[in-house]
Write an enzyme that holds these catalytic residues in place. Sequence first.
Site, PDB file in Angstrom:
ATOM      1  N   HIS A  57      34.035  -8.313  -8.148  1.00 58.28           N
ATOM      2  CA  HIS A  57      33.285  -9.010  -7.172  1.00 58.28           C
ATOM      3  C   HIS A  57      34.136  -9.849  -6.464  1.00 58.28           C
ATOM      4  CE1 HIS A  57      29.247  -7.751  -8.561  1.00 58.28           C
ATOM      5  NE2 HIS A  57      29.742  -6.533  -8.686  1.00 58.28           N
TER       6      HIS A  57
ATOM      7  N   HIS B  76      31.673   0.727 -15.905  1.00 55.96           N
ATOM      8  CA  HIS B  76      30.551   1.529 -16.188  1.00 55.96           C
ATOM      9  C   HIS B  76      30.443   2.305 -17.342  1.00 55.96           C
ATOM     10  CE1 HIS B  76      29.971   1.433 -11.556  1.00 55.96           C
ATOM     11  NE2 HIS B  76      29.848   0.047 -12.080  1.00 55.96           N
TER      12      HIS B  76
END
Length: 758
Positions: free
Chosen positions: A243, A493
């Site tokens: 991010h 993930h």
Amino acid sequence: MRNRFANAVRALALLLLPWGEALQYQPLDIYASHGSEECALILDSPGRSSLYDYTYNLLRGGAFPPSSVGSQTCITYDAVNRAFVEASKRVHVSMPKNEKWRPEDLASVGELLLDISVNLARTYGLTTQQIEKYLPQIDTSKTLIRDVCPAFLSTVECRPGKYRRFDGLCTNLEHPTWGASLSPFVRLLSPRFSDGMNAPRIATSGNDLPLSRVVSRTMHPDEGFHDHAGTVMVIAWGQFMDHDYTLTATPLDAMNRNDPEECCNRAPQDKNPYCNEIQIPEDDYFFRLFKVRCMDFVRAFPGVRPGCRLGSRVPYNLLTGVLDGNTVYGISDEFANKLRTGYAGLLRMNPVFEEYGLKDLLPLKLDIPDEGCTRPNRSMYCFEAGEIRVNEQLVLTCMHTLMAREHNRVAKALAQVNPHWDDETLFQEARRIVIAEIQHITYNEFLPILLGKDVMQKFGLLLEKDGYWDGFDPNVNPGVIDAFAAAAFRFGHSLLPTAVERWSKAHKFIASKRLSDLIRRPFDLYRAGVFDEYFMGLMNQVAQAMDDSITQEVTNHLFKKVGAKHGMDLVSFNMQRGREFGIPGYMEFRKFCGLPGAETFEELFGSMPNETVRRYLSIFEHPADVDLWSGGVSERPLPESMLGPTFACIIATQFSNSRRGDRFWYELPNQPSSFTPEQLQEVRKTKLARVICDNTDLIDTIQIYPMVLPDHEINPRVPCKSGILPSIDFSKWAEFPQQAYAQDYANDYSGQYGQFVK
């Protein structure tokens, strides 16, 4: 006379073409006497010449029609202008006042440029190679396109300065937009659009690829293996870094600005033109229980290349391509100012636990309270930080809180040694140090676990132990690579746990909560002491193994609404995003990284588990069709690495570019932003464990490397107060007042900004 002139021009054009090159990049002055007939581009192969160019040249008495220059074709500036006029009838360009470009405004320029590019490609019968390699060489500043080109993408004048711009402009003085926000993603390989320009990737046979959801449920079931050494802190830091790097510009719904536009339940005429829904097969083992046949998904906005150059569709990044702490500080002056108190260099915080003597939380998100937040009632608020996804899941919120506290701790320490510094100086100096800490932790603790020492060494990622590192290369673009953003750095993930645990300061398990219940609901942090318990959990909980097994918490329950029984599928999103970006398949990236390709699935045995290869065989026609994300997480890890060779190669390339292409990199000498040798040695003391010790309330023992499980020999737990975790000595930043007042403030923050030059 005309024939002699034509022959002379023809001969001169041929001489000007470099050997081995298909095109002359620069406009040719030889056409200047004919004004608008000037060639914007010469193709060194017969294309389908524009009838317009031919007729126009003929009517104006031009020297020759473009198709007759030997085997060359001339694309004139007139042709580009004509395509511009035609595109302008279809695409309305938003021109914001004061150069404050919103994603949708910039996308309108991207749409116009794409329309022009498609027009030229069709008119001239351009090959995929010509579209990718040569169409962007047209100097659009000599066309009508210049009138709609944003100033920050046309001409920016940069001045060297001590502090970074928030938006990343002028990170490279020669290429001001490199690594800046709103810049296109960088492509390692040419895109594989099915139509060469715009349409998502399809199978090499020309058939459709298997549905994204079919790949997800077939290739990435939840089999729940665990890693033996990595903690959930690896995921926490990895997402925090992600991010700092990437946020794809996409259309957002008007309500909370953090969900994709609704696509599935709308009539075709009411759908957003960017809708690219994920279809769910009727026999889906999970979603059929709820009669769900479709998942909302929108394509990324088309970006605008520097100089508003032409070419195929290219998505763009809302964040900067360098590690600059924009998770803490934001990517614009306005937003950074909103996050600040305006005194003592501090960031705004919420002293909700002040009466208990506990540290502050992030400030409340009051302006758009439902942005990226699922609130149980109107009196409950999520948090605000430098990056809008701060509330995406509670662990990420914890990381944001930690680093905002660290900024304020550093600012207060600097104020102690420099009481004469004003708010701006304290803020910028604290920001400079915190960015250096983030860079150091990433390359000193995170990447070695992720990549292993061999890959680190191969890609020049090992940090210096002392002295400066003089490795800045102005020819390296630090921009975010498309394959990194849409596939490789989504490796985490695979590591996601089904539940997130809380542990006590005595390192004992307390409780856990399902991951899907913490997504967009960080409200646990409003309970005193819980922040520390989550951090203890991050350092003690084992991460899932790096493999093709993905928890159902994100394949069936992502962004699940309160009370709902199903959510969305993150793995399907990964597949759909890679395809619409036009990212080539896994096999092409294997070859790019120097690994052997495969013409049959059997050739993949050894690179990944046998059962994985058999599953691929059941849904894909050819190994070349396998999606990059899916193939990357399925590879067997390299020795001493969490990743397989393909993802390791892409991620290492990105982090190499981010270091070598960053003029403000913390180890550099001879820059206005450089630390003194003594300050640099202090920055090198930074450890994530020290940052956690300094910015939590209850934690008093911690393993030296929190991203790895504690081990009494290799990674022992030590007291926070021990000398094993030294603190930065801020006296090395002490500045005598008379020195400060004597300066002409050449490095004052107001002087760091490049100016837009129209």
